[in-house]
Design a protein around this motif. Structure first.
Motif, PDB file in Angstrom:
ATOM      1  N   ASP A  21      -3.460  15.828  12.147  1.00 19.16           N
ATOM      2  CA  ASP A  21      -3.992  17.229  11.395  1.00 19.16           C
ATOM      3  C   ASP A  21      -4.505  16.635  10.100  1.00 19.16           C
ATOM      4  N   GLY A  22      -6.129  17.005  10.176  1.00 18.37           N
ATOM      5  CA  GLY A  22      -6.796  16.597   8.929  1.00 18.37           C
ATOM      6  C   GLY A  22      -6.708  15.383   8.332  1.00 18.37           C
ATOM      7  N   LEU A  23      -6.817  14.449   9.065  1.00 16.52           N
ATOM      8  CA  LEU A  23      -6.509  12.842   8.440  1.00 16.52           C
ATOM      9  C   LEU A  23      -7.803  12.589   7.816  1.00 16.52           C
ATOM     10  N   ASP A  24      -7.564  11.895   6.504  1.00 14.88           N
ATOM     11  CA  ASP A  24      -8.545  11.521   5.756  1.00 14.88           C
ATOM     12  C   ASP A  24      -8.074   9.853   5.433  1.00 14.88           C
ATOM     13  N   LEU A  25      -8.754   8.948   5.915  1.00 18.26           N
ATOM     14  CA  LEU A  25      -8.264   7.636   5.877  1.00 18.26           C
ATOM     15  C   LEU A  25      -9.399   6.716   5.820  1.00 18.26           C
ATOM     16  N   SER A  26      -9.470   5.367   4.885  1.00 18.64           N
ATOM     17  CA  SER A  26     -10.672   4.512   5.048  1.00 18.64           C
ATOM     18  C   SER A  26     -10.083   3.177   5.179  1.00 18.64           C
ATOM     19  N   VAL A  27     -10.589   2.331   5.743  1.00 18.33           N
ATOM     20  CA  VAL A  27     -10.391   0.913   5.633  1.00 18.33           C
ATOM     21  C   VAL A  27     -11.594  -0.043   5.388  1.00 18.33           C
ATOM     22  N   ASN A  28     -11.323  -0.839   4.372  1.00 19.73           N
ATOM     23  CA  ASN A  28     -12.403  -1.746   4.055  1.00 19.73           C
ATOM     24  C   ASN A  28     -12.405  -3.117   4.538  1.00 19.73           C
ATOM     25  N   ALA A  29     -13.599  -3.612   4.555  1.00 22.66           N
ATOM     26  CA  ALA A  29     -13.613  -4.992   5.000  1.00 22.66           C
ATOM     27  C   ALA A  29     -12.789  -5.883   4.109  1.00 22.66           C
ATOM     28  N   GLY A  30     -12.042  -6.795   4.921  1.00 25.88           N
ATOM     29  CA  GLY A  30     -11.019  -7.600   3.974  1.00 25.88           C
ATOM     30  C   GLY A  30      -9.780  -7.078   3.869  1.00 25.88           C
ATOM     31  N   GLU A  31      -9.565  -5.738   4.357  1.00 26.45           N
ATOM     32  CA  GLU A  31      -8.589  -4.961   3.902  1.00 26.45           C
ATOM     33  C   GLU A  31      -7.481  -4.708   5.202  1.00 26.45           C
ATOM     34  N   ILE A  32      -6.062  -4.806   5.005  1.00 22.96           N
ATOM     35  CA  ILE A  32      -5.480  -4.675   6.025  1.00 22.96           C
ATOM     36  C   ILE A  32      -4.423  -3.043   5.742  1.00 22.96           C
ATOM     37  N   VAL A  33      -4.566  -2.063   6.485  1.00 20.93           N
ATOM     38  CA  VAL A  33      -3.806  -0.939   6.224  1.00 20.93           C
ATOM     39  C   VAL A  33      -2.663  -0.694   7.455  1.00 20.93           C
ATOM     40  N   CYS A  34      -1.722  -0.515   7.191  1.00 19.19           N
ATOM     41  CA  CYS A  34      -0.463  -0.402   7.997  1.00 19.19           C
ATOM     42  C   CYS A  34      -0.020   1.269   8.096  1.00 19.19           C
ATOM     43  N   LEU A  35      -0.034   1.847   9.302  1.00 16.66           N
ATOM     44  CA  LEU A  35       0.544   2.978   9.494  1.00 16.66           C
ATOM     45  C   LEU A  35       1.981   3.084   9.903  1.00 16.66           C
ATOM     46  N   LEU A  36       2.806   3.478   9.221  1.00 14.26           N
ATOM     47  CA  LEU A  36       4.305   3.794   9.628  1.00 14.26           C
ATOM     48  C   LEU A  36       4.466   5.392  10.090  1.00 14.26           C
ATOM     49  N   GLY A  37       5.689   5.112  10.850  1.00 17.35           N
ATOM     50  CA  GLY A  37       5.811   6.702  11.071  1.00 17.35           C
ATOM     51  C   GLY A  37       6.517   6.690  12.660  1.00 17.35           C
ATOM     52  N   ALA A  38       7.225   7.611  12.887  1.00 27.49           N
ATOM     53  CA  ALA A  38       8.321   7.667  14.153  1.00 27.49           C
ATOM     54  C   ALA A  38       7.165   7.901  15.294  1.00 27.49           C
ATOM     55  N   ASN A  39       7.745   7.754  16.553  1.00 28.93           N
ATOM     56  CA  ASN A  39       7.118   8.355  17.542  1.00 28.93           C
ATOM     57  C   ASN A  39       6.369   9.340  17.601  1.00 28.93           C
ATOM     58  N   GLY A  40       5.057   9.828  17.942  1.00 32.55           N
ATOM     59  CA  GLY A  40       4.503  11.095  17.949  1.00 32.55           C
ATOM     60  C   GLY A  40       4.231  11.639  16.583  1.00 32.55           C
ATOM     61  N   ALA A  41       4.179  10.454  15.515  1.00 35.87           N
ATOM     62  CA  ALA A  41       3.557  10.800  14.141  1.00 35.87           C
ATOM     63  C   ALA A  41       2.126  10.962  14.079  1.00 35.87           C
ATOM     64  N   GLY A  42       1.323  10.413  15.015  1.00 35.58           N
ATOM     65  CA  GLY A  42      -0.180  10.316  15.006  1.00 35.58           C
ATOM     66  C   GLY A  42      -0.807   8.987  15.037  1.00 35.58           C
ATOM     67  N   LYS A  43      -0.007   8.031  15.001  1.00 37.41           N
ATOM     68  CA  LYS A  43      -0.555   6.731  14.774  1.00 37.41           C
ATOM     69  C   LYS A  43      -1.316   6.180  15.838  1.00 37.41           C
ATOM     70  N   THR A  44      -1.014   6.544  17.071  1.00 36.79           N
ATOM     71  CA  THR A  44      -1.755   6.072  18.293  1.00 36.79           C
ATOM     72  C   THR A  44      -2.945   6.820  18.557  1.00 36.79           C
TER      73      THR A  44
END
Length: 246
Positions: A21-44
């Motif tokens: 639902d309207g995700l705004d997210l960025s990942v830069n070179a040299g950066e690690i971003v982890c997404l946490l959430g229950a099953n069905g949260a939208g990560k996959t």
């Protein structure tokens, strides 16, 4: 730092279910971003939209500045993907699997280059000559990363890669990801592992019901604080679900 992954108002609806639902997210070179959430949260769903496995209902995903839907071949060429279960051919050795997938992707590499890639991800040379059918999950994950590196991927997408790994293998895998990021890769990882996320990530996103509800800097909080924030969001979701049922 250059932006390698960008989700802009990214939304995916399956019939009456809003998976993202309207995700705004960025990942830069040299950066690690982890997404946490229950099953069905939208990560996959997020990862699948970046890979072009799904088409967004609205918004867009970008890889190195190119919109995924309009530049599918180009953007996939810059991505490495490691799922929870890496699919390899059990009758082939680790080296033979790597050689096969490199050729399948249209690339070519001599034996020395392939061995070098497996060395880089920490797979023992003896194991590289053994059939994958006898590999542990951690060993299979290493071959998966080697396949991603062989194609020169600028960004790595990982969907629960730590699930089922013993603590030693998880530590080793996380050290490898940190090194790859330090060498310039952008890493987006979906995980349930709060401890590893805090140890590894430059930023942590908490997802709930398809939305990114909070973004955190691991440097600003300890493990207990992260767990408290995460559980508060999960309890809020459970409460909202229960109220909807009644």
């Amino acid at each position: 730092m250059s932006e390698l992954l960008r989700a802009r108002d990214l939304t995916k609806v399956f019939r009456s279910n809003t998976a993202l639902d309207g995700l705004d997210l960025s990942v830069n070179a040299g950066e690690i971003v982890c997404l946490l959430g229950a099953n069905g949260a939208g990560k996959t769903t997020t990862i699948n939209l970046f890979l072009g496995f799904l088409e967004p209902t609205s918004g867009a995903a970008f890889v190195d500045g190119a919109e995924v839907g309009a530049n599918l071949k180009r953007t996939r060429g810059k991505l490495g993907y490691v799922p929870e279960q890496v699919s390899l051919y059990p009758a082939l050795t680790g080296l033979e699997n790597l050689d096969y997938f490199v050729k399948l992707g249209g690339g070519r590499a001599d034996a020395a280059r392939l061995r070098g890639l497996l060395d880089e991800v920490g797979l023992d040379r003896g194991a590289a000559e053994q059939r994958v059918g006898g590999y542990s999950k951690g060993m299979r994950q290493k071959v998966g990363l080697a396949i991603a590196l062989a194609k020169g991927a600028k960004a790595l997408l990982l969907d629960e890669p730590l699930s089922g790994l013993d603590p030693s293998a998880a530590n080793e895998f996380c050290r490898l990801l940190r090194r790859l990021a330090d060498d310039g890769a952008a890493v987006l990882m979906a995980t349930h592992d709060l401890f590893r996320a805090r140890e590894l990530a430059d930023r942590i996103g908490i997802m709930k019901s398809g939305a990114l509800v909070e973004e955190l800097s691991p440097e600003s909080l300890d493990q207990a604080a992260l767990e408290q924030i995460y559980l508060r969001h999960m309890h809020d979701e459970e409460r909202a679900t229960e109220e909807a049922r009644t």
